[in-house]
Scaffold this motif. Structure first.
Motif, mmCIF file in Angstrom:
data_model
loop_
_atom_site.group_PDB
_atom_site.id
_atom_site.type_symbol
_atom_site.label_atom_id
_atom_site.label_comp_id
_atom_site.label_asym_id
_atom_site.label_seq_id
_atom_site.Cartn_x
_atom_site.Cartn_y
_atom_site.Cartn_z
ATOM 1 N N ALA A 128 0.831 -1.208 0.000
ATOM 2 C CA ALA A 128 0.000 0.000 0.000
ATOM 3 C C ALA A 128 0.865 1.257 0.000
ATOM 4 N N ALA A 129 1.952 1.244 0.786
ATOM 5 C CA ALA A 129 2.832 2.416 0.832
ATOM 6 C C ALA A 129 3.551 2.632 -0.492
ATOM 7 N N ALA A 130 4.025 1.544 -1.119
ATOM 8 C CA ALA A 130 4.714 1.679 -2.406
ATOM 9 C C ALA A 130 3.764 2.162 -3.492
ATOM 10 N N HIS A 131 2.530 1.695 -3.452
ATOM 11 C CA HIS A 131 1.552 2.153 -4.443
ATOM 12 C C HIS A 131 1.182 3.626 -4.235
ATOM 13 N N ALA A 132 1.031 4.030 -2.973
ATOM 14 C CA ALA A 132 0.645 5.419 -2.698
ATOM 15 C C ALA A 132 1.761 6.403 -3.056
ATOM 16 N N SER A 133 3.008 6.020 -2.798
ATOM 17 C CA SER A 133 4.131 6.928 -3.055
ATOM 18 C C SER A 133 4.766 6.745 -4.422
ATOM 19 N N ALA A 134 4.338 5.695 -5.175
ATOM 20 C CA ALA A 134 4.926 5.388 -6.486
ATOM 21 C C ALA A 134 6.443 5.244 -6.393
ATOM 22 N N ASP A 135 6.898 4.612 -5.312
ATOM 23 C CA ASP A 135 8.332 4.436 -5.068
ATOM 24 C C ASP A 135 8.780 3.130 -5.731
ATOM 25 N N ARG A 136 9.599 3.247 -6.777
ATOM 26 C CA ARG A 136 10.057 2.054 -7.497
ATOM 27 C C ARG A 136 10.955 1.197 -6.627
ATOM 28 N N ASP A 137 11.847 1.816 -5.854
ATOM 29 C CA ASP A 137 12.751 1.037 -5.011
ATOM 30 C C ASP A 137 11.985 0.245 -3.955
ATOM 31 N N ALA A 138 10.961 0.868 -3.366
ATOM 32 C CA ALA A 138 10.154 0.152 -2.381
ATOM 33 C C ALA A 138 9.393 -0.992 -3.027
#
Length: 338
Positions: A128-138
């Motif tokens: 959920a956090a990676a999807h919300a922040s669009a963080d590729r590394d996460a």
């Protein structure tokens, strides 16, 4: 021999009189006594009922007191037996030590099961956090962590290998998460659906054939616990005895909170539409509805135990699952099986 009538039968000439049109007020009332899946509703509410307030304190204190009394009684018994019959006392002491070792191993297994359940929750939070922040590394770290988590599982080996080949080339976080879901969970979702279909079939048959109210509730509850435990094993949770009850309570609480434990008219007509036996017998109708509610519990268990939410892969539907599971049991439901 019957006598022939003396007067001949005369057909009147001209058009026949039209029958009087029936008024809607003269129509018979609709049958509201539809099956409700009472066994599954009671089982779900029973599972969702936790120990709160004074009830929780009562069972905690009662369990602690019982453990203390049993420990003291066992100690007194062993010391007395060693004093009177040393050989038998040593045998009893050895058996007690083995029992304590088994209990310790079971406690460690339960703790490991809770740890794996917590890890599943962390994966879901990271997604959920990676999807919300669009963080590729996460998203990349999440994908690699899930691949390690399911490492050694033969059913996901091919998908994991394909994911490892294409993951590094993806530049978008959502694309990595969707590819991870497709690569790791397609086979696992199919296994979970088979477990739900088998449990729905068993609950439907048991609640339709068992005439005792309490017996069908216990049958439905036990089969749902077994289904949830199998689904947890499929997704890597490996829940123990207490972990299975925790999952069942979480699923039941979610179903009651969202109102999915109740049966609506649309679901009744969708499930019972092609089942002739269910239309004839209310008992068979109850069995079909209980099977449908079991499918709802199974889908909720998939959402609880699955590390990633349904996005790239379709979420199973109750009508499809119940149509496949009850084919040949109560008659084929053409509408639900499509």
């Amino acid at each position: 021999m019957t006598e022939r009538p003396d007067a001949p039968f005369v057909i009147p000439a001209g058009p026949l009189p039209e029958p009087e049109a029936a008024h809607p007020s003269e129509a018979p009332p609709l049958d509201d006594d539809l099956p409700e899946g009472a066994a599954m509703v009671r089982a779900t509410r029973l599972a969702a009922r936790g120990s709160r307030g004074w009830g929780g304190w009562f069972w905690t204190l009662a369990g602690s007191l019982l453990t203390l009394v049993v420990s003291i009684a066992a100690y007194d018994y062993l010391t007395a037996l060693l004093a009177r019959f040393p050989a038998l006392g040593m045998v009893a002491l050895g058996l007690t030590a083995l029992l304590g070792l088994v209990v310790l191993i079971q406690i460690l297994r339960e703790l490991l099961a809770f740890r794996r359940l917590a890890r599943i929750d962390r994966f879901r939070a990271e997604a959920a956090a990676a999807h919300a922040s669009a963080d590729r590394d996460a998203a990349l770290a999440l994908s690699e962590g899930l691949a390690r988590f399911y490492g050694g599982r033969g059913e996901v080996a091919w998908g994991a290998a394909r994911l490892a080949e294409t993951r590094a080339e993806m530049l978008d976080a959502d694309a990595i998460i969707l590819a991870t879901e497709r690569g790791l969970f397609a086979t696992l979702d199919a296994e979970a659906r088979r477990e739900i279909e088998a449990a729905s079939r068993t609950v439907a048959g048991a609640t339709a054939l068992i005439p005792l109210a309490l017996a069908d509730v216990l049958a439905a509850l036990s089969m749902n616990v077994r289904m949830i435990r199998r689904i947890a094993d499929i997704y890597g949770a490996h829940s123990g005895f207490f972990g299975s009850w925790r999952l069942l309570r979480s699923v039941a609480t979610h179903l009651i909170a969202t109102g999915l434990v109740s049966v609506g008219d649309d679901m009744i007509h969708s499930v019972l539409g092609g089942s002739a036996l269910a239309r004839v017998s209310r008992r068979f109708g109850e069995g079909v509805i209980n099977g449908a509610l079991t499918a709802r519990v199974g889908i909720a268990a998939m959402e609880v135990c699955r590390p990633l939410p349904f996005a790239a892969l379709p979420r199973p539907s109750v009508s499809n699952l119940i149509g496949r599971s009850l084919t040949g049991l109560f008659g084929r439901s053409d509408e639900a099986g499509r």
